[in-house]
Design a protein around this motif. Structure first.
Motif, PDB file in Angstrom:
ATOM      1  N   ALA A 193      46.043 -81.631-113.915  1.00 49.53           N
ATOM      2  CA  ALA A 193      45.616 -81.266-112.535  1.00 49.53           C
ATOM      3  C   ALA A 193      45.762 -81.861-111.392  1.00 49.53           C
ATOM      4  O   ALA A 193      45.944 -80.751-110.081  1.00 49.53           O
ATOM      5  N   GLY A 248      45.439 -84.584-109.380  1.00 49.29           N
ATOM      6  CA  GLY A 248      45.296 -85.738-109.156  1.00 49.29           C
ATOM      7  C   GLY A 248      46.056 -86.961-109.233  1.00 49.29           C
ATOM      8  O   GLY A 248      46.849 -87.479-109.703  1.00 49.29           O
ATOM      9  N   SER A 249      45.264 -87.845-109.398  1.00 47.75           N
ATOM     10  CA  SER A 249      45.869 -88.690-108.935  1.00 47.75           C
ATOM     11  C   SER A 249      45.501 -89.983-110.258  1.00 47.75           C
ATOM     12  O   SER A 249      44.963 -89.046-111.159  1.00 47.75           O
ATOM     13  N   ARG A 279      41.143 -81.770-102.402  1.00 50.54           N
ATOM     14  CA  ARG A 279      41.594 -82.384-103.023  1.00 50.54           C
ATOM     15  C   ARG A 279      41.014 -83.780-104.312  1.00 50.54           C
ATOM     16  O   ARG A 279      39.786 -84.053-104.133  1.00 50.54           O
ATOM     17  N   SER A 280      42.123 -84.800-104.937  1.00 52.96           N
ATOM     18  CA  SER A 280      41.780 -85.457-106.287  1.00 52.96           C
ATOM     19  C   SER A 280      41.292 -86.551-105.221  1.00 52.96           C
ATOM     20  O   SER A 280      41.509 -86.996-103.983  1.00 52.96           O
ATOM     21  N   THR A 312      38.670 -85.133-109.623  1.00 50.34           N
ATOM     22  CA  THR A 312      39.877 -84.435-110.078  1.00 50.34           C
ATOM     23  C   THR A 312      39.230 -82.523-109.925  1.00 50.34           C
ATOM     24  O   THR A 312      38.958 -82.581-111.035  1.00 50.34           O
ATOM     25  N   SER A 339      44.027 -86.071-115.495  1.00 49.08           N
ATOM     26  CA  SER A 339      43.902 -85.892-113.767  1.00 49.08           C
ATOM     27  C   SER A 339      45.145 -85.920-113.420  1.00 49.08           C
ATOM     28  O   SER A 339      45.602 -84.571-112.286  1.00 49.08           O
ATOM     29  N   LEU A 381      36.329 -90.792-109.881  1.00 49.60           N
ATOM     30  CA  LEU A 381      38.212 -90.202-109.794  1.00 49.60           C
ATOM     31  C   LEU A 381      37.642 -89.063-110.185  1.00 49.60           C
ATOM     32  O   LEU A 381      36.939 -88.307-111.427  1.00 49.60           O
ATOM     33  N   THR A 386      43.480 -89.899-117.651  1.00 49.01           N
ATOM     34  CA  THR A 386      44.347 -90.309-117.038  1.00 49.01           C
ATOM     35  C   THR A 386      46.091 -89.162-116.910  1.00 49.01           C
ATOM     36  O   THR A 386      45.946 -88.097-116.200  1.00 49.01           O
TER      37      THR A 386
END
Length: 150
Positions: free
Chosen positions: A10, A12-13, A35-36, A25, A7, A23, A4
């Motif tokens: 960077a 990301g989500s 994109r993520s 990223t 992500s 996921l 997490t």
């Protein structure tokens, strides 16, 4: 596991750990449209370095163990058949959400002072004397502050 934080760092989500997903990223992508992305857990991804690529590539896992990828090489990304068990204090969701709030300030907001607070001189925050000056008014006589002025 730290995924997490990686992500989020960077751009990301954030995905709840109970969601069966992959996921991806990108870190410093060369195109703005990359994109993520979140894929279902059954998807198998293959990243290929084209035979006619201008240069070789590399791959790193959690920022470590960097490996070169030569023209024609590829890597496969898929969900593990053996998920990592986790221990929870309360329950899966409460632990995860409280961790986001505690460690990242996620969805947390500092409590604001009321508008009628006596230490507020205007709508822009608390009354502060000019830095580097000795305040000699009747409210704060004798207080000194550092030399860093705005």
């Amino acid at each position: 596991t730290g995924s997490t934080a990686y992500s989020m760092a960077a751009g990301g989500s954030v995905v709840h750990p109970a969601v069966p997903a992959i996921l991806v990223t990108p870190i410093c992508p060369h195109v703005l449209s990359f994109r993520s992305m979140i894929f279902p857990d059954h998807v198998v991804l293959q990243c290929v370095v084209p035979d006619d690529a201008r240069a070789e590539a590399s791959v790193a896992f959690d920022g470590k163990h960097r490996q070169p990828l030569h023209r024609g090489d590829s890597i496969i990304i898929q969900m593990s058949k053996y998920p990592i068990p986790t221990l929870n204090r309360l329950d899966h969701s409460n632990d995860w959400l409280s961790g986001l709030k505690t460690h990242f300030g996620f969805n947390a907001r500092p409590r604001q002072r009321p508008l009628n607070d006596k230490n507020t001189s205007n709508n822009f925050g608390p009354r502060r004397p000019m830095p580097g000056k000795t305040n000699t008014n009747e409210h704060n006589s004798g207080a000194t502050y550092d030399d860093h002025s705005w």
